[in-house]
Design a protein around this motif. Structure first.
Motif, mmCIF file in Angstrom:
data_model
loop_
_atom_site.group_PDB
_atom_site.id
_atom_site.type_symbol
_atom_site.label_atom_id
_atom_site.label_comp_id
_atom_site.label_asym_id
_atom_site.label_seq_id
_atom_site.Cartn_x
_atom_site.Cartn_y
_atom_site.Cartn_z
ATOM 1 N N PHE A 1 0.865 -1.186 0.000
ATOM 2 C CA PHE A 1 0.000 0.000 0.000
ATOM 3 C C PHE A 1 0.898 1.232 0.000
ATOM 4 N N VAL A 2 0.744 2.069 -0.977
ATOM 5 C CA VAL A 2 1.471 3.338 -1.055
ATOM 6 C C VAL A 2 0.500 4.412 -1.500
ATOM 7 N N GLU A 3 0.467 5.528 -0.795
ATOM 8 C CA GLU A 3 -0.386 6.652 -1.135
ATOM 9 C C GLU A 3 0.489 7.758 -1.725
ATOM 10 N N THR A 4 0.294 8.061 -3.002
ATOM 11 C CA THR A 4 1.129 9.076 -3.670
ATOM 12 C C THR A 4 0.570 10.477 -3.532
ATOM 13 N N HIS A 5 -0.724 10.625 -3.217
ATOM 14 C CA HIS A 5 -1.375 11.933 -3.103
ATOM 15 C C HIS A 5 -1.241 12.739 -4.383
ATOM 16 N N GLY A 6 -1.112 12.035 -5.509
ATOM 17 C CA GLY A 6 -1.043 12.730 -6.792
ATOM 18 C C GLY A 6 0.268 13.430 -7.064
ATOM 19 N N ARG A 7 1.322 13.112 -6.334
ATOM 20 C CA ARG A 7 2.612 13.772 -6.537
ATOM 21 C C ARG A 7 3.392 13.027 -7.618
ATOM 22 N N PRO A 8 3.797 13.735 -8.670
ATOM 23 C CA PRO A 8 4.406 13.036 -9.821
ATOM 24 C C PRO A 8 5.713 12.343 -9.482
ATOM 25 N N GLY B 1 4.458 23.720 -5.004
ATOM 26 C CA GLY B 1 3.383 22.804 -5.362
ATOM 27 C C GLY B 1 3.765 21.349 -5.338
ATOM 28 N N ASN B 2 4.842 20.974 -4.617
ATOM 29 C CA ASN B 2 5.281 19.581 -4.562
ATOM 30 C C ASN B 2 4.576 18.764 -3.493
ATOM 31 N N ILE B 3 3.744 19.429 -2.663
ATOM 32 C CA ILE B 3 3.078 18.719 -1.573
ATOM 33 C C ILE B 3 1.559 18.795 -1.724
ATOM 34 N N TYR B 4 1.020 20.010 -1.858
ATOM 35 C CA TYR B 4 -0.423 20.197 -1.975
ATOM 36 C C TYR B 4 -0.752 20.861 -3.298
ATOM 37 N N LYS B 5 -2.023 20.815 -3.613
ATOM 38 C CA LYS B 5 -2.516 21.520 -4.803
ATOM 39 C C LYS B 5 -2.479 23.027 -4.560
ATOM 40 N N PRO B 6 -2.404 23.822 -5.614
ATOM 41 C CA PRO B 6 -2.218 25.276 -5.452
ATOM 42 C C PRO B 6 -3.251 25.938 -4.548
ATOM 43 N N GLU B 7 -4.517 25.513 -4.618
ATOM 44 C CA GLU B 7 -5.545 26.187 -3.831
ATOM 45 C C GLU B 7 -5.420 25.911 -2.326
ATOM 46 N N LYS B 8 -4.610 24.934 -1.941
ATOM 47 C CA LYS B 8 -4.447 24.608 -0.524
ATOM 48 C C LYS B 8 -3.157 25.155 0.073
ATOM 49 N N ILE B 9 -2.293 25.708 -0.754
ATOM 50 C CA ILE B 9 -0.957 26.085 -0.287
ATOM 51 C C ILE B 9 -1.011 27.212 0.722
ATOM 52 N N ASP B 10 -1.772 28.267 0.437
ATOM 53 C CA ASP B 10 -1.803 29.430 1.336
ATOM 54 C C ASP B 10 -2.316 29.060 2.720
ATOM 55 N N ALA B 11 -3.387 28.279 2.758
ATOM 56 C CA ALA B 11 -3.935 27.886 4.055
ATOM 57 C C ALA B 11 -2.944 27.033 4.833
ATOM 58 N N ALA B 12 -2.248 26.130 4.147
ATOM 59 C CA ALA B 12 -1.281 25.270 4.835
ATOM 60 C C ALA B 12 -0.097 26.065 5.362
ATOM 61 N N LEU B 13 0.442 26.982 4.553
ATOM 62 C CA LEU B 13 1.593 27.779 4.994
ATOM 63 C C LEU B 13 1.240 28.689 6.157
ATOM 64 N N GLY B 14 0.000 29.122 6.218
ATOM 65 C CA GLY B 14 -0.403 30.019 7.296
ATOM 66 C C GLY B 14 -0.851 29.323 8.558
ATOM 67 N N ASN B 15 -0.948 27.991 8.519
ATOM 68 C CA ASN B 15 -1.434 27.275 9.699
ATOM 69 C C ASN B 15 -0.424 26.218 10.143
ATOM 70 N N ASP C 1 -10.424 8.426 4.195
ATOM 71 C CA ASP C 1 -10.611 7.872 2.856
ATOM 72 C C ASP C 1 -9.290 8.036 2.112
ATOM 73 N N VAL C 2 -8.675 6.960 1.671
ATOM 74 C CA VAL C 2 -7.357 7.020 1.053
ATOM 75 C C VAL C 2 -7.383 7.730 -0.290
ATOM 76 N N ARG C 3 -8.552 8.000 -0.843
ATOM 77 C CA ARG C 3 -8.594 8.700 -2.118
ATOM 78 C C ARG C 3 -8.293 10.169 -1.958
ATOM 79 N N HIS C 4 -8.415 10.680 -0.738
ATOM 80 C CA HIS C 4 -8.153 12.084 -0.493
ATOM 81 C C HIS C 4 -6.764 12.247 0.067
ATOM 82 N N ALA C 5 -6.225 13.424 -0.058
ATOM 83 C CA ALA C 5 -4.894 13.735 0.491
ATOM 84 C C ALA C 5 -5.032 14.131 1.941
ATOM 85 N N GLY C 6 -5.690 13.284 2.734
ATOM 86 C CA GLY C 6 -5.984 13.657 4.111
ATOM 87 C C GLY C 6 -4.767 13.761 4.986
ATOM 88 N N LYS C 7 -3.808 12.874 4.805
ATOM 89 C CA LYS C 7 -2.653 12.899 5.706
ATOM 90 C C LYS C 7 -1.475 13.592 5.076
#
Length: 843
Positions: free
Chosen positions: A40-47, A175-189, A834-840
């Motif tokens: 089991f490996v979760e790539t979270h969509g990272r190329p 953009g190597n970890i999260y999608k662009p729309e999530k970056i600002d919220a992650a960096l600020g929290n 849900d493993v389909r989401h980038a939850g972790k």
């Protein structure tokens, strides 16, 4: 079957590259001919991570249906049937979707290891059980998924995947970890520099402790006594004198020069009568050591230098701090002292002899005669008897014409008394018997014969022997009593210091058992108990190595009560130490009872808090209940009146007033009941996947026309959260109602939603008057409303209930300042597993 080996890639935060490193190692093993599969490996969509999967055999995942939704999980049976040499299993702390054989993924991994399959896996420091609450206090984000520390510590290899906070934030920005729309919220929290730095330090310290355990185990397995300077440990020796404060501070300064160095203070309690420690000084110095971040230890030992060095080597100390001798020059010439002896025998341990104000301030009161007759003193006594008798005989023979027989007898008596004072009974008897024979042969007429001519000489010689033996007996008895008194004093001092250290600690029972193990050099100490003599023993508390599950497994047992026993493992217990251990055991039983009483008191405290809450409810709700009841009654009474004919419009208005009043009353009663259940821990919840995109509009609709202008921003790929649908809507309604109430006209509230690090943030933003920073926590207290002076404006339950409901669902509710003025309430909830989401957000 040989158990498989576990290799863990540990990271301080999501995105540091754990999964990438695991896949890199898997590819390297595959190139060497090892049979490797991806369980089991979760790539979270990272190329980059997806590229590492190419060429690796992947075992298909198991499809699971839960509450009408489809999920994929690790297929344990398929991997066991495939039986590879190595399996790659990502996210060790993952919670499996209900319906599988195990609740946690680490349990699946344990099955694979038991089947002889090596496993490579990943875990973040925030998922370690022991650090879960610490991480939450740092980041403000609770982690529902944890793995026991023992599971990770059992791994044969733990590799830290490290990255500086600045580098990790750059990866995030690119953009190597999260999608662009999530970056600002992650960096600020979560991904603030301070958070990442603290998490990195936690990971390094946790791994350092793991490495330290491995080093201690290796040294023990290979019987290595020599100090290995892998980590600075400074041991400071305390005698109980006033100079101890100076020594402790000097040791702390030495340790401060090296990051992560430990300070250990040790006091050697002697059993030979030389007990000069001041309990008050030791208590003060113990507190000083603990305030400086060190630990205090006390060890029983007759030979102080040897006991001190044994302790230092046992803790792998690198430096030893001693005080300069307080004795005079003559005493130092006659005996080298503890400092000189310790320095000569220290080996690789650096010894610091620290000068202090007490040097040369020797007290004769401390220089009394030792009470115990050890081997060294007895040898001196034999030397006095065997050497002194011939020497005295030669001297008296040379003075034969000048001294009479009584003087000769007195001279031999003095020699016998000296032998008794130094060596005890046996040397004195030898001296007395030998003196009797020599007096008879050389000085009693007739000379050079074992016969006595005069009766008075017979009496004199017999009296001489009697006095010599009597003095020797008295000295020997006094020495034994002094030794017993010294041992009792040492035991009392140990118990006194023990009581202080145990009462000062957070876990008194474990602290007490640790003192027993440390003081007597044991491997493990276990307190066993059982409810009935016919039942099996259970472990109440244990310290040290593998615990004993029954009294027969230890080398010594000290029964405390009928169903409580202290079991010692390591070596047989000396008879003279049993009394002291029995005192320890009695304290252990008391500490065990205190722990049980504390647990019952905590339960009683919870009930008292519930009663206090109910009392406050009754005193606070009078106005809030009367107002909607009065409005509804007035409206219904008017409609029932036959004296006035109401138009259809008036009738509708009165009905609307009654309905609005009854709705307010319903919400108030629901809040009161839910708050009471929440405080009592009896609030029923049904946690399930909930769509925030559906819950927020429903909450806006519940508020009706006042919330018509609320602006809403919801991402398209927002995952579901793990919550109770009804309670989530209640929280949103309460928070949004406050924002609508205090928003200025023409500037309605805004709701913004984002997801990062396995959490969804729902921000309710208003531009009203806001709340001062000092008062933001006060608004979450029940029956408090900012600026209240009475109950006329309501009981103030909305925010208190909202935070309580959020925390009950595993989330949080926090107030923040809105840029430009106002208040932002952030509701944080965990993403449904849900493993389909980038939850972790694992990499």
């Amino acid at each position: 079957m040989t158990r498989g080996q576990l290799r863990v890639y540990l990271g301080a935060a999501p995105g540091v590259g754990k999964t990438y490193k695991m896949l890199e190692e898997g590819r390297r093993r595959l190139e060497r001919g090892t049979d490797v599969v991806v369980g089991f490996v979760e790539t979270h969509g990272r190329p980059f991570t997806e590229a590492m999967l190419e060429g690796l055999e992947t075992v298909p995942r198991r499809n699971v249906q839960y509450r009408g939704s489809g999920f994929t999980e690790l297929d344990l049976d398929a991997i066991l049937a495939r039986r590879p040499e190595i399996a790659l299993v990502d996210e060790l702390a993952h919670t499996n979707v209900p319906g599988g054989e195990h609740a946690k993924r680490w349990q699946d991994v344990e099955v694979l290891l038991g089947a002889g399959i090596d496993v490579l896996t990943t875990v973040n420091v925030q998922h370690l059980e022991s650090l879960n609450d610490v991480v939450e206090s740092i980041t403000g984000v609770p982690q529902r998924e944890t793995v026991p520390d023992a599971v990770v510590r059992r791994a044969e290899q733990i590799e830290l995947v490290d990255m500086t906070p600045e580098a990790l934030r750059r990866r995030m920005a690119h953009g190597n970890i999260y999608k662009p729309e999530k970056i600002d919220a992650a960096l600020g929290n979560y991904f603030r520099v301070g958070n990442l730095t603290a998490l990195r330090e936690l990971a390094l310290l946790w791994l350092a402790d793991k490495v330290d355990e491995q080093l201690d185990r290796y040294r023990a397995d290979h019987a290595i006594d020599k100090t290995w300077e892998a980590r600075e440990r400074v041991v400071v020796a305390l005698t109980g004198g006033p100079e101890g404060d100076t020594l402790v501070r000097r040791a702390a300064r030495i340790a401060a020069r090296t990051k992560g160095a430990d300070v250990l203070a040790v006091h050697i309690v002697r059993g030979d009568g030389l007990v000069n420690a001041d309990p008050a000084n030791l208590t003060r110095q113990r507190l000083l050591v603990e305030s400086l971040g060190g630990t205090y230890h006390q060890v029983l030992g007759g030979d102080v230098p040897r006991a001190l060095l044994d302790f230092a080597r046992g803790v792998n100390a690198t430096q030893l701090v001693l005080g300069a001798s307080r004795r005079g020059r003559l005493a130092q010439i006659l005996s080298p002292g503890v400092g000189v002896t310790t320095t000569a025998e220290s080996g690789s341990i650096d010894v610091h002899l620290v000068t202090h104000d007490q040097v040369r301030r020797f007290s004769w009161r401390r220089a009394g005669t030792p009470g115990g007759l050890d081997l060294r003193r007895r040898l001196f006594g034999f030397a006095i008897a065997l050497i002194g008798l011939p020497a005295l005989t030669s001297a008296l023979d040379a003075l034969r014409g000048e001294m009479a027989l009584p003087s000769d007898i007195l001279a031999y008596l003095v020699l016998a008394v000296a032998a008794a004072l130094v060596g005890g009974l046996i040397p004195a008897l030898i001296c007395a018997v030998g003196g009797f024979l020599l007096l008879n042969w050389y000085f009693t007429p007739p000379l050079y014969q074992f016969s006595i001519a005069e009766r008075e000489n017979v009496f004199a010689l017999v009296a001489f022997v009697f006095v010599a033996v009597a003095v020797a007996s008295v000295v020997d008895r006094a020495a034994r009593r002094a030794r017993d008194a010294a041992i009792a004093s040492a035991e009392a001092q140990t118990l006194s210091t023990l009581a202080g250290s145990v009462l000062h600690g957070d876990n008194p029972l474990e602290a007490l058992l640790e003192r027993v193990r440390e003081s007597f050099g044991l491997t493990s100490v276990t307190l066993l108990e059982r409810d009935d003599p016919r039942e099996a023993w259970s472990i109440a508390a244990t310290v040290g190595g593998p615990p004993c599950t029954a009294p027969s497994e230890g080398e010594a047992e000290v029964p405390v009560e009928e169903n409580v026993s202290l079991v010692l493992r390591g070596h047989p217990l000396p008879a003279e130490a049993r009394r002291l251990v029995e005192a320890f055991a009695a304290h252990a039983a008391i500490a065990l009872r205190q722990r049980r009483l504390a647990a019952r008191a905590a339960e009683a405290g919870t009930l008292a808090e519930v009663d206090r809450l109910r009392t406050a409810l009754l005193s606070a709700v009078s106005h809030d209940l009367r107002t909607p009841l009065a409005s509804a009654k007035a409206a219904v009474g008017s409609l029932r009146s036959h004296d006035v004919a109401f138009s259809p419009a008036d009738t509708d208005e009165l009905l609307a007033t009654a309905e609005e009043s009854l709705d307010k009353l319903t919400r108030l009663v629901e809040n009161l009941l839910d708050m009471s259940r929440l405080q009592a821990g009896a609030l029923a919840m049904t946690l399930q996947p909930v769509s925030v995109a559906e819950a927020v509009p429903r909450a806006i609709d519940d508020l009706g026309p006042p919330a018509a202008g609320v602006r809403l921003s919801i991402p398209d790929d927002l995952p579901e959260v793990y919550a109770d649908p009804a309670l989530l809507e209640r929280v949103l309604v309460n928070v949004l109602a406050n924002a609508v109430r205090y928003s200025p006209p023409g500037n309605p509230p805004m709701i913004g939603i984002s997801e990062h690090a396995g959490l969804v943030d729902i921000r309710v933003i208003d531009h009203g008057p806001g709340i001062p920073a000092a008062d933001r926590e006060r608004v979450f207290q029940p029956f408090q409303r900012l600026g209240d002076r009475d109950n006329a404006t309501g009981v103030g339950l909305g925010l208190a209930l909202s935070r309580g409901l959020a925390e009950a669902m595993g989330g949080n509710l926090q107030p923040e300042h809105t840029p430009g003025g106002g208040l932002t309430m952030t509701l944080t909830l965990p993403v449904y597993p849900d493993v389909r989401h980038a939850g972790k957000a694992e990499l």
